[in-house]
Design an enzyme around this catalytic site. Structure first.
Site, PDB file in Angstrom:
ATOM      1  CG  MET A 120      23.194 -34.600  14.003  1.00  0.00           C
ATOM      2  SD  MET A 120      23.191 -35.416  15.573  1.00  0.00           S
ATOM      3  CE  MET A 120      21.552 -35.044  16.032  1.00  0.00           C
ATOM      4  CG  HIS A 143      33.532 -34.027   6.588  1.00  0.00           C
ATOM      5  ND1 HIS A 143      34.706 -34.395   7.200  1.00  0.00           N
ATOM      6  CD2 HIS A 143      32.624 -33.870   7.570  1.00  0.00           C
ATOM      7  CE1 HIS A 143      34.492 -34.478   8.494  1.00  0.00           C
ATOM      8  NE2 HIS A 143      33.242 -34.180   8.752  1.00  0.00           N
ATOM      9  N   GLY A 175      27.409 -32.417   9.294  1.00  0.00           N
ATOM     10  CA  GLY A 175      27.709 -33.821   9.054  1.00  0.00           C
ATOM     11  C   GLY A 175      27.660 -34.691  10.283  1.00  0.00           C
ATOM     12  CE1 TYR A 235      49.365  -4.945  32.565  1.00  0.00           C
ATOM     13  CE2 TYR A 235      48.765  -3.002  33.862  1.00  0.00           C
ATOM     14  CZ  TYR A 235      49.564  -4.122  33.662  1.00  0.00           C
ATOM     15  OH  TYR A 235      50.546  -4.434  34.557  1.00  0.00           O
ATOM     16  NE  ARG A 243      25.399 -24.879   7.521  1.00  0.00           N
ATOM     17  CZ  ARG A 243      25.424 -26.200   7.483  1.00  0.00           C
ATOM     18  NH1 ARG A 243      24.771 -26.896   8.351  1.00  0.00           N
ATOM     19  NH2 ARG A 243      26.119 -26.816   6.569  1.00  0.00           N
ATOM     20  NE  ARG A 298      17.094 -31.353   5.672  1.00  0.00           N
ATOM     21  CZ  ARG A 298      17.240 -30.167   5.096  1.00  0.00           C
ATOM     22  NH1 ARG A 298      16.169 -29.490   4.717  1.00  0.00           N
ATOM     23  NH2 ARG A 298      18.434 -29.644   4.933  1.00  0.00           N
ATOM     24  CB  CYS A 329      51.464 -10.486  33.623  1.00  0.00           C
ATOM     25  SG  CYS A 329      51.942 -10.966  35.296  1.00  0.00           S
ATOM     26  CE  LYS A 361      19.832 -29.591   8.679  1.00  0.00           C
ATOM     27  NZ  LYS A 361      20.053 -31.030   8.877  1.00  0.00           N
ATOM     28  CB  SER A 389      50.877  -7.411  37.496  1.00  0.00           C
ATOM     29  OG  SER A 389      50.683  -8.193  36.349  1.00  0.00           O
TER      30      SER A 389
HETATM   31  P1  ADP Z   1      23.122 -32.071   7.180  1.00  0.00           P
HETATM   32  O1  ADP Z   1      22.717 -31.539   8.485  1.00  0.00           O
HETATM   33  O2  ADP Z   1      24.071 -33.185   7.266  1.00  0.00           O
HETATM   34  O3  ADP Z   1      23.567 -30.995   6.240  1.00  0.00           O
HETATM   35  P2  ADP Z   1      20.600 -32.124   5.817  1.00  0.00           P
HETATM   36  O4  ADP Z   1      19.388 -32.396   6.608  1.00  0.00           O
HETATM   37  O5  ADP Z   1      20.861 -30.741   5.421  1.00  0.00           O
HETATM   38  O6  ADP Z   1      21.837 -32.769   6.551  1.00  0.00           O
HETATM   39  O7  ADP Z   1      20.471 -33.021   4.548  1.00  0.00           O
HETATM   40  C1  ADP Z   1      21.535 -33.234   3.702  1.00  0.00           C
HETATM   41  C2  ADP Z   1      21.129 -32.994   2.283  1.00  0.00           C
HETATM   42  O8  ADP Z   1      20.032 -33.799   1.930  1.00  0.00           O
HETATM   43  C3  ADP Z   1      20.673 -31.595   1.973  1.00  0.00           C
HETATM   44  O9  ADP Z   1      21.759 -30.762   1.740  1.00  0.00           O
HETATM   45  C4  ADP Z   1      19.877 -31.794   0.732  1.00  0.00           C
HETATM   46  O10 ADP Z   1      20.734 -31.818  -0.392  1.00  0.00           O
HETATM   47  C5  ADP Z   1      19.286 -33.143   0.935  1.00  0.00           C
HETATM   48  N1  ADP Z   1      17.888 -33.010   1.375  1.00  0.00           N
HETATM   49  C6  ADP Z   1      17.421 -32.917   2.622  1.00  0.00           C
HETATM   50  N2  ADP Z   1      16.079 -32.767   2.617  1.00  0.00           N
HETATM   51  C7  ADP Z   1      15.704 -32.761   1.327  1.00  0.00           C
HETATM   52  C8  ADP Z   1      14.450 -32.629   0.648  1.00  0.00           C
HETATM   53  N3  ADP Z   1      13.316 -32.458   1.316  1.00  0.00           N
HETATM   54  N4  ADP Z   1      14.476 -32.678  -0.676  1.00  0.00           N
HETATM   55  C9  ADP Z   1      15.621 -32.851  -1.357  1.00  0.00           C
HETATM   56  N5  ADP Z   1      16.812 -32.969  -0.803  1.00  0.00           N
HETATM   57  C10 ADP Z   1      16.868 -32.936   0.533  1.00  0.00           C
HETATM   58 MG    MG Z   2      22.543 -29.605   5.411  1.00  0.00          MG
HETATM   59 MG    MG Z   3      25.508 -32.683   5.489  1.00  0.00          MG
END
Ligand code: ADP
Ligand code: MG
Ligand code: MG
Length: 896
Positions: free
Chosen positions: A104, A465, A102, A864, A349, A93, A844, A23, A777
């Site tokens: 963390m 999710h 999802g 093979y 990503r 984050r 095999c 990220k 084999s």
């Molecule tokens: P995950 O790894 O679970 O996807 P993120 O760090 O991407 O967690 O955060 C989840 C969501 O929180 C992001 O998709 C975004 O919508 C929101 N978010 C994170 N940082 C910001 C920010 N600086 N401003 C606005 N929304 C944010």
């Molecule tokens: Mg995210």
């Molecule tokens: Mg998320």
């Protein structure tokens, strides 16, 4: 320790994934590209390692770096962290090297307290927005950092809404949110005995520590184990200025893929919610809206698309998506927020995709000139195409559709209903197929989803999710089946008019979104044009051949349809188990002398010859390796008393005679006992009969086809050259007899299966001279058993303990133990070929269809691999990927 990004610059870059996490590295890259990214900074994964090394303490030297970086963010945004009049708010984050969706917890709106919230309200002129943000922050912080379960907050909000007649969160105004905020703060103080922190610096450091801690929360640990992610990678922490999707009807938050992650079609794909923040879209709290008009029309959605509602912002989004896809040369999964009509990018990503989509996207991108054909071949996960090779729902069959949801992950599956992840796991352990049915899934459900053959949820969209995780796992999934009602207490699910119970069988079709009662009929997979293209490119790239393990005409047919170039292992014992033959076999086993055995074998001969003729006809000149009888004889004998009586009667012997034969055959350790070539040495007449059946069949089939059929006869479980010679003499003698009888000398090759460590070590003995083995084999199932001294049939409970203890990273019967068994293979190859240059060598065992093992066999120089028919395409692709990577390695080495 800290890498800043924003304002058109970045200290980090996409190449720094190890240090900044996926990220953080990609936020930096987007900032470099000049894309609209809120400014921020990333604390490195090395700091996470320091944090754990120091016994979960933040290193002191981090403080000044973070403070300076935060001040810089404030300068770009024109706000100040902790300032009552004009507060800078941030998100905190997590992000590791591998994407862990999802896993963390992210904290939003950090920096709000009882004072700064008023500043936010005043500056934005929107009290509702300010207090909505504050209550979200308390809720997230209370849960993630302070450890108060989120349901406590949800209960407060739900009962407030119920009492006051509100339906949706967006109906609440500033005053209502203030009341909720008071209740939230009170419940924190009551439950935890400490107040919600008003000091914004304390908030920030609490959140940073919580992100580090979340690396070791149970669901993150589970995810890492399931995906082989090392524990010591750690997570980075990104602190980033907030942008707000919850500022009213011109604001929104959304997630999108640059191509359709289910089908691979080149179309924008995603969902958004107006006036919402963060995870609202994926959490399934409100039903999200489609991004494009085309998707809105296709899904018969009433709510407007982003394209329809904010055409200008949508246009910008589309342009940015194309730029990102070209830049990263891959389909992107993007998180964005629109604040008052202005687009902000929050994450990009490489997107997870179904196997079908992976093929389509790879082929399309090669066509668009974005990647090469070899890269396209590398882009498809070889193990993942398994899901395409299995049956799908038969469209012509009658089916009892009870409800319909969203087609979230393709493929169909039938199984018994289970309602909890624990139940799914327990049932799977009993060998049952289950469908996990949930209101929605969360990261806590991962182990249950893994245990299920399919997933069905009542809520959530195509990017929920459940959908994302199921696509990643290759499980069929239907989400948002709004008409189902789950009653956990009574273990029932109501689907339309049907009330189903836990344990009832349903079928879900993740391609159409349909849910059916009972087990719906399936049909053979329909392979797409992209599949054929990728396979063609793979066949062009690979060095190793791919054969199939097949014993029956049906298996051979299937193998050829999947592109096998021969049979690497035909196990003849299966041919003895059919009803009309097993009696002759038992008669042979019980016969008191050689004459009796030969009489029984003579009855088996024509049947076995007919089997081989059929195989040779189907294989049309492709090589066929036939293994002589291998298992211990007691496997052919009856176990149950009633059956024993019947067999004794049919054979004309007494029950006692039969039983004494059984006692004679009994072994303490049959895997290491009287089997393989040892049978043929003790009873050469068995090998002679089999050789005759094979060679006569080859002559007959060859005459029919008008081209030579040259069978490869394989002697199992050889450890000594003398063993090979003894059995070879019986086979060559038979061949000579046939030549005398027919006037045509049958052609054939003689080789051995290598499945004992001694055979690897003394491989040169086995191949030496004119009369030595012409091919090897590797039977890696037995070779693994005998190398590790571990019985495959008894190993399961032991292996799971060993996996947790770290002895094996992966099951050595599924993926080859490179260092141990692999070294034996290398020795066998080297010594066998030293004595006989050009010796043909294959494998095999089960490992022949497992991508990591296939890569090893390529490196080891095998000619093979052979695997079960359904895994042949996987092996073709894996062999190609191994060859492409090997070529890349050697050209890199040449350059160096
Ligand atoms: P995950 O790894 O679970 O996807 P993120 O760090 O991407 O967690 O955060 C989840 C969501 O929180 C992001 O998709 C975004 O919508 C929101 N978010 C994170 N940082 C910001 C920010 N600086 N401003 C606005 N929304 C944010
Ligand atoms: Mg995210
Ligand atoms: Mg998320």
């Amino acid at each position: 320790m800290v890498y800043a990004f924003g304002g058109g610059h970045a200290e980090g870059a996409a190449t720094m994934v190890e240090l900044l996490g996926g990220k953080g590295a990609n936020l930096a890259e987007m900032a470099r590209l000049g894309l609209p990214v809120p400014p921020g900074f990333t604390i490195t994964t090395e700091v996470c390692a320091d944090y754990y090394e120091g016994g979960r303490r933040i290193p002191g030297s981090l403080k000044p770096e973070v403070e300076a970086a935060l001040a810089a963010v404030g300068r770009i945004t024109g706000a100040t962290f902790g300032d009552a009049a004009n507060p800078l708010l941030v998100s905190v984050r997590s992000g590791s090297r591998a994407s862990m969706p999802g896993m963390m917890d992210t904290i939003l709106n950090l920096g709000l307290n009882d004072l700064t919230v008023n500043g936010l309200a005043a500056r934005s002129g929107d009290g509702r927005f300010a207090y909505d943000s504050y209550r979200r922050f308390i809720q997230m912080y209370g849960d993630v950092v302070m450890g108060l379960d989120h349901s406590v907050f949800e209960d407060i909000l739900d009962s407030f809404k119920n009492l006051n007649g509100f339906h949706s969160d967006t109906d609440l105004g500033a005053q209502e949110w203030r009341e909720i905020i008071d209740e939230y703060k009170a419940v924190i103080e009551r439950e935890l005995g400490q107040p919600f922190p008003q000091d914004t610096a304390a908030q920030l450091w609490g959140a940073i520590a919580a992100v580090f801690n979340s690396w070791h929360n149970p669901r993150a640990n589970t995810y890492r184990r399931l995906h082989d992610i090392p524990d010591d990678w750690g997570t980075a922490v990104t602190v980033q200025a907030m942008v707000f999707g919850n500022m009213g009807e011109t604001s929104a938050t959304g997630v999108a893929f640059t191509r359709n992650p289910s089908t691979g079609a080149p179309e924008l794909y995603g969902e958004y919610l107006l006036n919402a923040q963060g995870e609202d879209v994926v959490a399934g709290i409100r039903t999200p809206q489609p991004l494009t008009e085309a998707a809105r029309i296709a899904s018969h959605s009433e709510s407007p698309s982003l394209e329809g509602q904010m055409p200008q912002t949508f246009g910008e989004l589309a342009r940015v998506f194309q730029q990102l896809e070209r830049h990263y040369r891959d389909m992107q999964d993007i998180e964005f927020t629109i604040q008052d009509g202005r687009l902000w990018l929050l994450q990009t990503r490489s997107g997870k995709r179904s196997a079908e989509a992976a093929m389509r996207i790879a082929v399309d991108m090669a066509g668009e000139g974005i990647i090469s054909r070899d890269e396209a071949v590398l882009r498809v996960d070889a193990g993942g195409i398994d899901q395409l090779l299995h049956p799908t729902l038969d469209p012509s069959a009658k089916k009892l559709v009870v409800t319909t949801g969203l087609p979230a992950s393709p493929g169909a599956a039938s199984g018994e209903i289970v309602l909890t992840p624990e139940d799914a796991q327990a049932m799977k352990a009993k060998g049952r197929d289950v469908i996990l049915v949930r209101v929605e899934t969360s990261p806590e459900d991962i182990h249950g989803m893994y245990s299920a053959v399919g997933v069905l949820t009542a809520r959530g969209g195509m990017t929920s999710h459940a959908a994302v995780v199921a696509r990643g796992m290759g499980r069929p999934c239907v989400t948002g089946a709004g008409a189902i009602r789950i009653d956990l207490k009574n273990e029932t699910v109501t689907m339309g008019r049907e009330v189903l119970r836990r344990g009832d069988v349903i079928t879900i079709d993740g391609t159409s979104g349909q849910v059916m009662k009972g087990k719906a009929p399936m049909r053979q997979p329909q392979l797409s044009p992209s599949f054929a293209t990728i396979m063609q490119w793979a066949d062009h790239a690979r060095r190793m051949g791919v054969r199939a393990n097949a014993d029956t005409p049906r298996d051979c047919q299937q193998a050829r349809e999947f592109g096998a170039e021969g049979i690497g292992l035909c196990r003849t014992e299966h041919m003895f188990f059919e009803e009309d033959r097993i009696l002759a076999m038992r008669e042979m086993i019980c016969a008191p002398d050689e004459a009796g055995r030969r009489k029984a074998l003579a009855r088996i001969l024509p049947m076995q010859r007919a089997d081989f003729e059929a195989l040779f006809d189907i294989m049309e000149g492709f090589p066929v390796t036939i293994r002589l009888l291998d298992p211990p004889l007691h496997e052919f004998m009856p176990r149950e008393e009633t059956e024993q009586k019947a067999v004794a009667k049919a054979l004309g012997i007494t029950l006692e005679q039969l039983r004494s034969k059984l006692v004679e055959l009994a072994e303490q350790n049959p895997m290491l006992g009287f089997r393989g070539c040892r049978l043929a040495i003790r009873y050469p007449e068995i090998a002679e009969m089999q050789a005759r059946a094979i060679l006569e069949a080859a002559l007959a089939s060859s005459a029919r086809q008008g081209k030579p059929v040259v069978p490869e006869i394989m002697i199992p479980l050889v450890a000594f050259r003398t063993e090979f010679d003894l059995v070879a003499a019986a086979i060559r003698g038979t061949a000579a007899e046939i030549a005398r009888e027919t006037g045509t000398a049958p052609q054939f090759h003689l080789g051995t299966m290598i499945e004992l460590p001694r055979a690897c070590l003394r491989a040169g003995d086995l191949t030496a001279g004119e009369d030595g083995a012409e091919f090897f084999s590797f039977g890696t199932n037995d070779l693994t058993q005998t190398c590790l001294g571990l019985s495959r049939d008894d190993a399961a409970p032991l292996l799971s303990g060993y996996a947790h203890g770290g002895v094996f990273a992966v099951d050595p019967f599924a993926s080859i133990d490179r260092d141990g068994v692999g070294e034996l293979v290398r020795i066998g190859v080297e010594r066998g070929r030293a004595a006989r240059p050009g010796l043909k060598i294959g494998i095999c065992g089960e490992h022949g269809g497992e991508p990591a093992s296939v890569a090893f066999f390529d490196e080891a120089g095998l000619d093979y691999v052979s695997c079960s028919p359904f895994r042949v395409p996987i092996a073709r692709l894996a062999a190609a990927q191994a060859a492409i990577r090997a070529a890349a390695r050697s050209s890199a080495a040449a350059e160096a």
